[in-house]
Design a protein around this motif. Structure first.
Motif, PDB file in Angstrom:
ATOM      1  N   LYS A  93      -9.999  80.178 -44.908  1.00  0.00           N
ATOM      2  CA  LYS A  93      -9.371  78.693 -44.493  1.00  0.00           C
ATOM      3  C   LYS A  93      -9.302  78.476 -42.990  1.00  0.00           C
ATOM      4  O   LYS A  93      -8.960  79.737 -42.270  1.00  0.00           O
ATOM      5  CB  LYS A  93      -7.849  78.822 -45.111  1.00  0.00           C
ATOM      6  CG  LYS A  93      -7.060  77.385 -44.832  1.00  0.00           C
ATOM      7  CD  LYS A  93      -5.840  77.547 -45.657  1.00  0.00           C
ATOM      8  CE  LYS A  93      -5.034  76.334 -45.359  1.00  0.00           C
ATOM      9  NZ  LYS A  93      -3.882  76.178 -45.991  1.00  0.00           N
ATOM     10  N   ASN A  94      -9.587  77.517 -42.524  1.00  0.00           N
ATOM     11  CA  ASN A  94      -9.505  77.347 -40.997  1.00  0.00           C
ATOM     12  C   ASN A  94      -8.171  77.288 -40.679  1.00  0.00           C
ATOM     13  O   ASN A  94      -7.262  76.952 -41.499  1.00  0.00           O
ATOM     14  CB  ASN A  94     -10.323  75.988 -40.761  1.00  0.00           C
ATOM     15  CG  ASN A  94     -10.250  75.659 -39.415  1.00  0.00           C
ATOM     16  OD1 ASN A  94      -9.419  75.151 -38.346  1.00  0.00           O
ATOM     17  ND2 ASN A  94     -11.536  76.059 -38.855  1.00  0.00           N
ATOM     18  N   SER A  99      -5.846  71.969 -43.249  1.00  0.00           N
ATOM     19  CA  SER A  99      -7.099  72.503 -43.649  1.00  0.00           C
ATOM     20  C   SER A  99      -7.166  72.971 -44.957  1.00  0.00           C
ATOM     21  O   SER A  99      -6.235  73.615 -45.666  1.00  0.00           O
ATOM     22  CB  SER A  99      -7.695  73.623 -42.644  1.00  0.00           C
ATOM     23  OG  SER A  99      -7.943  73.117 -41.376  1.00  0.00           O
ATOM     24  N   VAL A 101      -9.080  75.007 -48.526  1.00  0.00           N
ATOM     25  CA  VAL A 101      -9.746  76.322 -48.572  1.00  0.00           C
ATOM     26  C   VAL A 101     -11.266  76.151 -48.980  1.00  0.00           C
ATOM     27  O   VAL A 101     -11.781  75.469 -49.865  1.00  0.00           O
ATOM     28  CB  VAL A 101      -9.068  77.026 -49.719  1.00  0.00           C
ATOM     29  CG1 VAL A 101      -9.926  78.450 -49.986  1.00  0.00           C
ATOM     30  CG2 VAL A 101      -7.409  77.087 -49.594  1.00  0.00           C
ATOM     31  N   ASN A 102     -12.028  76.985 -48.284  1.00  0.00           N
ATOM     32  CA  ASN A 102     -13.472  76.802 -48.575  1.00  0.00           C
ATOM     33  C   ASN A 102     -13.557  78.264 -49.207  1.00  0.00           C
ATOM     34  O   ASN A 102     -13.089  79.456 -49.075  1.00  0.00           O
ATOM     35  CB  ASN A 102     -14.308  76.783 -47.092  1.00  0.00           C
ATOM     36  CG  ASN A 102     -13.853  75.217 -46.826  1.00  0.00           C
ATOM     37  OD1 ASN A 102     -13.954  74.654 -47.559  1.00  0.00           O
ATOM     38  ND2 ASN A 102     -14.024  75.130 -45.424  1.00  0.00           N
ATOM     39  N   ASN A 123     -12.617  81.216 -39.433  1.00  0.00           N
ATOM     40  CA  ASN A 123     -11.858  81.057 -40.672  1.00  0.00           C
ATOM     41  C   ASN A 123     -11.136  82.279 -41.348  1.00  0.00           C
ATOM     42  O   ASN A 123     -11.730  83.499 -41.457  1.00  0.00           O
ATOM     43  CB  ASN A 123     -12.921  80.453 -41.988  1.00  0.00           C
ATOM     44  CG  ASN A 123     -13.566  79.212 -41.513  1.00  0.00           C
ATOM     45  OD1 ASN A 123     -12.991  78.340 -40.890  1.00  0.00           O
ATOM     46  ND2 ASN A 123     -14.807  79.299 -41.627  1.00  0.00           N
ATOM     47  N   GLN A 126      -8.288  84.839 -47.317  1.00  0.00           N
ATOM     48  CA  GLN A 126      -7.056  84.544 -48.108  1.00  0.00           C
ATOM     49  C   GLN A 126      -6.859  85.609 -48.957  1.00  0.00           C
ATOM     50  O   GLN A 126      -7.678  86.335 -49.573  1.00  0.00           O
ATOM     51  CB  GLN A 126      -7.208  83.319 -48.837  1.00  0.00           C
ATOM     52  CG  GLN A 126      -7.628  82.258 -48.048  1.00  0.00           C
ATOM     53  CD  GLN A 126      -6.305  81.573 -47.140  1.00  0.00           C
ATOM     54  OE1 GLN A 126      -5.284  81.405 -47.471  1.00  0.00           O
ATOM     55  NE2 GLN A 126      -6.628  81.814 -45.688  1.00  0.00           N
ATOM     56  N   ASP A 146      -2.887  83.752 -45.324  1.00  0.00           N
ATOM     57  CA  ASP A 146      -3.709  84.291 -44.449  1.00  0.00           C
ATOM     58  C   ASP A 146      -3.409  85.802 -44.209  1.00  0.00           C
ATOM     59  O   ASP A 146      -2.448  86.199 -44.193  1.00  0.00           O
ATOM     60  CB  ASP A 146      -3.600  83.773 -43.072  1.00  0.00           C
ATOM     61  CG  ASP A 146      -3.745  82.264 -42.918  1.00  0.00           C
ATOM     62  OD1 ASP A 146      -4.379  81.799 -43.903  1.00  0.00           O
ATOM     63  OD2 ASP A 146      -3.380  81.585 -42.078  1.00  0.00           O
ATOM     64  N   SER A 358     -17.567  74.368 -50.248  1.00  0.00           N
ATOM     65  CA  SER A 358     -16.390  73.789 -50.700  1.00  0.00           C
ATOM     66  C   SER A 358     -16.571  73.278 -52.091  1.00  0.00           C
ATOM     67  O   SER A 358     -17.829  73.089 -52.715  1.00  0.00           O
ATOM     68  CB  SER A 358     -16.223  72.556 -49.735  1.00  0.00           C
ATOM     69  OG  SER A 358     -17.029  71.602 -49.879  1.00  0.00           O
TER      70      SER A 358
END
Length: 427
Positions: A93-94, A99, A101-102, A123, A126, A146, A358
């Motif tokens: 996550k940025n 932002s 979650v990618n 990023n 997580q 984070d 994403s």
């Protein structure tokens, strides 16, 4: 008509070569997943034409489908270099507000200036939260947070008791200098240093100097050795002398067998203010267990009851994805569990670049999991997943795409020659 048919073939071959070239360009990109260009034929039909009269109108690119086969595993010396063996993605996550979650398969993580564990783009990795005892609080998408490595751990405790058990050399002579000066090595026999702590956990050096005050006793040959003697012990915290009442030293007395006869218990020093100025402090000194022998000076036991605040020394990630940080005070703290996210259709993920994806409606909703769970892959620490591009396969595909391009170009040239011949017909 054949002109546009050949033109579509040229475009398809060009798209195929572009996809293959992109794969080859990312052979060394960690976590990269190759793509495969997929095409379909175009048929121009209507109700008045019989099936035997239908002629194709070329080809069209239908999809550039990602291939999520596992890449090669490359060993690394970094504890935060992680790889997934099997299915699953790391969640990142940025740091920006709001932002989303990618997801990534590239596990080359590092620690940034704010102690967050991040990928190469910044990023943040997580993890699932844990409570103060290191137990998982939840393992859902909503419980992600984070991963941050606390630089310190534990509660400081000021030293109140110091214990020294030493072996005094019974044959040592009285120092040549009568008085005591800790900067003059001729005014004492031996010294030893113990690290103690103030109320803030700051280390301080407690140095004890041992000076013989009575000469050794000579015995006649054949008689038992006389190991008796009297010694003065001067203790300092940094530059501050520790006073036993008003006396600057503690007197140690040994009998003829070398047993300690005084002091009988612990000595309580007067209070002093540490150099840090955190809080006034008082120490006790125990010399129990000390003895006098005809052997060199030696420290047998040295303890103190203070506790320093632990400084971060290292971090590990086990096979379950549990992140554990170790500190200089011996504390090992579980910070969380690395999340592994799965999708019903990974090929439907949207590529964002930097080996990151994403979620989309085609990929399905992210399903939270962890290393070792049913259906999830396993996390390997100290390894990086490389690209899944097979160079040999891609080069063969590139040759085929090149031949297709050349053939369609020839067909286009032929169609052009036919058109030119028709235009050159004279009536």
């Amino acid at each position: 008509m054949s002109f546009y048919t050949s033109l579509s073939g040229l475009k398809s071959a060009q798209n195929d070569m572009a996809s293959i070239s992109h794969n080859l360009a990312n052979v060394a990109t960690s976590g990269f997943k190759k793509s495969r260009a997929e095409f379909a034929d175009v048929i121009a039909s209507n109700f008045t034409r019989s099936p035997t009269q239908m002629i194709g109108s070329g080809s069209v690119m239908k999809a550039n489908r990602q291939q999520f086969s596992e890449g090669s595993m490359i060993q690394s010396s970094g504890a935060l270099d992680l790889a997934v063996s099997g299915d699953g993605f790391f969640a990142v996550k940025n740091a920006g507000v709001g932002s989303g979650v990618n997801y990534t398969r590239s596990g080359a993580f590092r620690v940034d200036a704010d102690q967050y564990v991040t990928d190469k783009q910044g990023n943040r990795l997580q993890i699932y939260r844990v409570d103060g005892s290191g137990n998982l609080i939840g393992s859902t998408m909503g419980s992600l947070t984070d991963l941050r490595l606390p630089p310190a751990a534990g509660d400081a405790k000021a030293t109140t008791a110091v214990a020294l058990a030493v072996n005094i050399n019974a044959k040592a002579s009285v120092p040549a200098t009568a008085g005591f000066d800790r900067f003059d090595a001729t005014s004492y026999n031996q010294s030893t240093t113990t690290t103690v702590y103030d109320a803030g956990g700051n280390p301080m050096a407690m140095t004890s100097y041992f000076k013989r005050t009575t000469p050794p006793v000579d015995t006649v040959p054949g008689a038992p050795a006389d190991l008796s003697g009297e010694w003065s012990v001067y203790s300092f915290i940094g530059d501050q002398p520790l006073l036993a009442g008003t006396d600057p030293s503690v007197t140690m007395t040994f009998d003829t067998s070398g047993a300690l006869t005084a002091p009988a218990g612990t000595t309580t020093f007067a209070s002093f203010m540490p150099a840090s100025g955190v809080a006034e402090q008082q120490l006790t000194l125990s010399l129990a267990g000390s003895g006098s022998q005809a052997t060199p000076f030696r420290v047998g036991n040295q303890t103190q009851d203070g506790i320093a605040i632990g400084e971060l020394q290292g971090v590990t990630v086990d096979d379950r994805g549990l992140v554990k940080a170790s500190y200089s005070n011996g504390e090992v703290k579980t910070l969380g569990q690395v999340a592994l996210i799965q999708f019903a259709n990974p090929a439907g993920l949207r590529q964002l670049g930097d080996s990151t994806w994403s979620a989309t409606g085609v990929s399905g909703q992210p399903v939270a999991g962890a290393s070792g769970d049913s259906g999830s892959g396993s996390i390997k620490s100290g390894m990086i997943e490389g690209s899944n591009v097979d160079i040999t396969e891609e080069l063969v595909g590139l040759i085929a795409a090149q031949r297709s391009f050349q053939a369609n170009a020839k067909a286009l040239d032929t169609a052009g020659q036919i058109s030119e011949s028709i235009l050159n017909i004279r009536s």
